[in-house]
Design a protein around this motif. Structure first.
Motif, short mmCIF file in Angstrom:
data_model
loop_
_atom_site.label_atom_id
_atom_site.label_comp_id
_atom_site.label_asym_id
_atom_site.label_seq_id
_atom_site.Cartn_x
_atom_site.Cartn_y
_atom_site.Cartn_z
N ALA A 155 0.80 -1.02 -0.03
CA ALA A 155 0.34 0.08 -0.01
C ALA A 155 0.65 1.32 0.67
O ALA A 155 2.28 1.35 0.68
CB ALA A 155 -0.75 -0.07 1.31
N LEU A 156 0.20 2.47 -0.38
CA LEU A 156 1.22 3.70 -0.61
C LEU A 156 0.41 4.96 -0.16
O LEU A 156 -1.30 4.43 -0.43
CB LEU A 156 1.47 3.67 -1.92
CG LEU A 156 2.87 2.45 -2.63
CD1 LEU A 156 2.61 3.58 -4.09
CD2 LEU A 156 4.26 3.29 -2.26
N TRP A 157 0.45 5.21 0.56
CA TRP A 157 -0.11 7.12 1.21
C TRP A 157 0.76 7.91 0.76
O TRP A 157 1.56 8.13 0.52
CB TRP A 157 -0.28 6.90 2.78
CG TRP A 157 -0.96 5.95 3.00
CD1 TRP A 157 -2.38 5.82 3.81
CD2 TRP A 157 -0.60 4.22 3.59
NE1 TRP A 157 -1.78 5.08 4.21
CE2 TRP A 157 -1.50 3.62 3.93
CE3 TRP A 157 1.03 3.82 3.45
CZ2 TRP A 157 -1.78 1.85 4.65
CZ3 TRP A 157 1.10 2.52 3.88
CH2 TRP A 157 -0.24 1.55 4.77
N ARG A 158 0.12 9.92 0.30
CA ARG A 158 0.66 10.99 0.67
C ARG A 158 1.06 11.14 2.42
O ARG A 158 0.28 11.04 2.88
CB ARG A 158 -0.90 11.49 -0.44
CG ARG A 158 -0.32 11.66 -1.75
CD ARG A 158 -1.57 12.32 -2.64
NE ARG A 158 -1.07 11.93 -3.58
CZ ARG A 158 -0.30 12.18 -4.88
NH1 ARG A 158 0.26 12.17 -4.86
NH2 ARG A 158 -0.70 11.41 -6.27
N THR A 159 1.56 11.59 2.13
CA THR A 159 2.63 12.37 3.37
C THR A 159 2.38 13.37 3.45
O THR A 159 1.70 14.13 4.71
CB THR A 159 3.94 12.45 3.01
OG1 THR A 159 4.81 12.56 2.36
CG2 THR A 159 4.59 10.72 3.68
N PRO A 177 -5.23 4.75 1.64
CA PRO A 177 -4.14 4.64 0.92
C PRO A 177 -4.44 5.30 -0.76
O PRO A 177 -5.29 5.06 -1.06
CB PRO A 177 -4.08 3.02 1.36
CG PRO A 177 -5.26 2.29 1.17
CD PRO A 177 -5.41 3.16 2.36
N VAL A 178 -3.47 5.52 -1.48
CA VAL A 178 -3.99 6.10 -2.44
C VAL A 178 -3.35 5.07 -4.00
O VAL A 178 -4.09 4.86 -4.93
CB VAL A 178 -2.55 7.53 -3.49
CG1 VAL A 178 -3.01 8.09 -2.39
CG2 VAL A 178 -1.50 7.35 -3.08
N PHE A 179 -2.65 3.97 -3.39
CA PHE A 179 -2.76 3.02 -3.78
C PHE A 179 -2.35 1.78 -3.57
O PHE A 179 -1.65 1.22 -2.06
CB PHE A 179 -1.08 3.43 -4.87
CG PHE A 179 -0.78 1.82 -6.11
CD1 PHE A 179 -1.42 1.88 -7.75
CD2 PHE A 179 0.12 0.39 -5.27
CE1 PHE A 179 -1.63 1.12 -8.14
CE2 PHE A 179 0.08 -0.24 -6.10
CZ PHE A 179 -0.32 0.16 -6.92
N THR A 180 -2.68 0.59 -4.45
CA THR A 180 -3.16 -0.77 -3.15
C THR A 180 -3.13 -1.65 -4.23
O THR A 180 -3.53 -1.77 -5.41
CB THR A 180 -4.14 -1.23 -2.01
OG1 THR A 180 -5.24 -1.26 -3.32
CG2 THR A 180 -4.04 -0.46 -1.19
N LEU A 181 -2.60 -2.74 -3.72
CA LEU A 181 -1.82 -3.86 -4.72
C LEU A 181 -1.76 -4.95 -4.00
O LEU A 181 -1.06 -5.37 -2.99
CB LEU A 181 -0.83 -4.05 -6.04
CG LEU A 181 -0.16 -4.57 -6.74
CD1 LEU A 181 -1.10 -4.59 -7.83
CD2 LEU A 181 1.10 -5.03 -7.10
N ASP A 182 -2.47 -6.46 -4.37
CA ASP A 182 -2.76 -7.55 -3.87
C ASP A 182 -1.09 -8.45 -3.85
O ASP A 182 -1.06 -8.40 -5.90
CB ASP A 182 -3.84 -8.03 -4.06
CG ASP A 182 -4.91 -7.64 -3.33
OD1 ASP A 182 -4.55 -7.26 -2.42
OD2 ASP A 182 -6.25 -7.97 -4.00
N LEU A 183 -1.07 -9.08 -3.65
CA LEU A 183 0.63 -9.48 -4.17
C LEU A 183 0.08 -11.42 -3.79
O LEU A 183 1.12 -11.50 -2.39
CB LEU A 183 1.87 -9.19 -3.47
CG LEU A 183 2.08 -8.22 -3.88
CD1 LEU A 183 3.22 -7.16 -3.63
CD2 LEU A 183 1.74 -7.16 -5.70
N PRO A 184 -0.41 -12.00 -3.45
CA PRO A 184 -1.16 -13.06 -3.08
C PRO A 184 0.64 -14.28 -3.94
O PRO A 184 1.39 -14.56 -4.46
CB PRO A 184 -1.84 -14.27 -4.28
CG PRO A 184 -2.33 -13.11 -5.23
CD PRO A 184 -1.90 -11.81 -4.81
#
Length: 562
Positions: A155-159, A177-184
């Motif tokens: 996950a990514l967030w802006r500070t 969060p501003v971006f998320t990605l599943d990584l199974p």
């Protein structure tokens, strides 16, 4: 142990006392002897600050050159008692990678079991990023983003959106969060953010393969901590009204969405700083289904001593049509829906107390739920946030939609044959045009999406032919849907990750405009030919004949970018 490469200083723990050494001069420059057995420490990149987390669970920030503790308000006479906002469970201080300064040396991140706390050590503010089970985190080089890994996702967030004094126990909503990605099954590690190139990299579980993720859409140069200019787009894709603050007034300008030509300046609204807001909240506005009328009023958070004024503007004839003065703070509108009925302007409005017909000043229904309003194109039905379906113009209840909690957004299709509603679960429910029958339930997190986590959908929009509709959610995901099959059309569109508050199709359906709370309006090309041209331009053309023969020799060569 913590190393500040920019200054050549090194911090280490000696029997519970953290010491900072200048490696070039081989001398000790700091010792936190008054801190109870520090379990973890982090140096700022320039070596000027050190953060400590001790066995008592107190996080302290010290100035290394001045040999003093820094309070959140930077007051040198600060009472020595620790600020409770920097107190955590002592177990949270164990292990490495718990504390880290951003490259700018101002932000400090603390990894807790339930998420990340990012502290602005200069401004005395903090932001809370709720995400349990984090294994590591990293800042971008420009300190504008922070990313974190879990065993099966990132996950990514802006500070840049601090919430003063926000802690997990304060009840303050966490920053999304501003971006998320599943990584199974990937077990990622060694996260690195390259905002200059718009890339994110991490090491896969085999510890030999580096994965690269494109995050170029997050490089939004005009991201603003404060809300930007508000745009209202007409459902038919012809017009846009842009509102901007100008001192004590809010200015409104009408534009042609097809050419972006300025068409008219609407009468301004006086802005009041009274009420729970700060005077900067966006105003309320809404178009009629055919784009002919635009009604606008003050933010629902603003009110003054005088009456609330709602104006109606005829966009086709470029002239003010009506003005309604409503006494009382409770009548500040949250949603406005104007219509032409028998040649006269009629405006339905919802606030936190009721549904109103403004021309007569009549209250048609009580409202005790989320202030949502959708009116059918023929002005025969209204849908409210509690699921009530009312007959217009008298407001008589005719039925109630079965929904999970309050309805957050609702929109009728231009042809009036379907109604879409959303709730806090992140689901979109499609009904027939009379709201008597459920047609289907959609999840914007389903299908080929980068993340399966759900988030409330805040924005809905139909194409002019009612064949396609768009959804925008709190995580910044924008998706297109085929109305006939109720299935997603491809992957989510690239966005800067800002919470989406409006989506609007152009009149010919070739583009989609999206607006977030902190980013300018973006235009997404939907026409296949335009998408191919854009891709060819970004790649510098299609494959050469040699490249084609190297990769797909069994297929005859053809030019892909004419």
């Amino acid at each position: 142990m913590s190393w500040a490469a920019d200054s050549g200083t090194l911090a280490w723990n000696v029997d519970g006392t953290v010491e900072v050494w200048d490696t070039a001069g081989a001398r000790r420059v700091f010792a936190a002897e008054g801190h109870k057995r520090a379990r973890s420490a982090a140096l700022s990149p320039d070596g000027g600050r050190i953060a400590l987390c001790g066995s008592d669970g107190l996080i302290q920030v010290w100035s290394v050159p001045e040999q003093r503790r820094i309070g959140l308000d930077l007051d040198p006479d600060l009472d020595p008692d620790p600020d409770p906002a920097l107190s955590v469970d002592p177990e949270e201080c164990d292990g490495g990678g718990r504390l880290a300064f951003a490259p700018d040396g101002r932000l400090l991140a603390v990894r807790l079991e339930s998420g990340l706390r990012v502290i602005d050590t200069a401004a005395g503010a903090s932001s809370w990023f709720s995400e349990s089970g984090l294994t590591e985190f990293a800042f971008s080089a420009d300190s504008t983003l922070i990313g974190a890994l879990k065993r099966d996702s990132l996950a990514l967030w802006r500070t840049g959106l601090p919430l003063p004094g926000a802690t997990e126990s304060d009840g303050v909503p966490p920053v999304p969060p501003v971006f998320t990605l599943d990584l199974p099954n990937e077990t990622p590690s060694q996260l690195a953010l390259d905002t200059e190139q718009g890339k994110l990299r991490y090491l896969r579980a085999d510890e030999r393969t580096v994965a690269t993720v494109d995050i170029g859409a997050l490089r939004e140069p005009q991201w603003s901590p404060e809300p930007l200019e508000t745009e209202f787009a007409s459902p038919d894709g012809r017009y846009a009204v842009r509102a901007r603050g100008d001192g004590d007034a809010v200015r409104f300008d009408l534009y042609d969405l097809r050419t972006d030509a300025h068409l008219a300046t609407l009468p301004a609204l006086a802005r009041s700083s009274a009420g729970p807001g700060d005077g900067q909240e966006p105003p309320t506005g809404g178009f009629s289904p055919d784009g002919r009328l635009f009604a606008y009023g003050p933010s629902p958070w603003e009110h003054g001593d005088g009456p609330v004024r709602v104006r109606v503007f005829d966009t086709d004839r470029r002239r003010a049509l009506a003005q309604y003065e409503l006494a009382g703070e409770s009548l500040s509108p949250d949603v406005l829906a104007p219509f032409l009925v028998d040649g006269k302007a009629t405006v339905y409005a919802v606030n936190r107390t009721g549904l109103w017909e403004l021309a007569s000043g009549r209250q048609l229904a009580d409202v005790s739920s989320h202030p949502t309003l959708a009116v059918a194109p023929d002005a025969s039905l209204a849908v409210l946030g509690d699921g009530s379906v009312l007959a217009l113009p008298d407001g008589k209840p005719v039925r109630r939609l079965t929904a999970t909690g309050d309805i957050l957004a609702a929109r009728f299709s231009p042809d009036g044959r379907t109604l879409a509603t959303t709730d806090r679960t992140g689901l979109v429910t499609v009904w027939n045009g009379t709201a008597q029958r459920r047609v289907g339930v959609l999840s914007p997190a389903q299908g080929p999406a980068p993340s399966s986590r759900s988030s409330p959908v805040l924005a809905l929009g139909y194409s002019s032919d009612s064949g396609t509709f768009a959804t925008g959610d709190h995580l910044g995901r924008v998706r297109l849907w085929d109305l006939a099959s109720l299935s997603p059309l491809g992957e989510p569109l690239p966005t800067p990750g800002d919470s989406v508050r409006e989506v609007a199709f152009s009149s010919n359906g070739a583009t989609l405009r999206t607006q977030g709370n902190h980013t300018p309006v973006r235009t997404h090309a939907l026409d296949p030919a335009a998408l191919v041209a854009s891709l060819c331009t970004s790649l510098g053309g299609g494959p050469t004949r040699t490249e084609w023969e190297d990769h797909i020799p069994d297929v005859p060569y053809r030019s892909t970018c004419g």
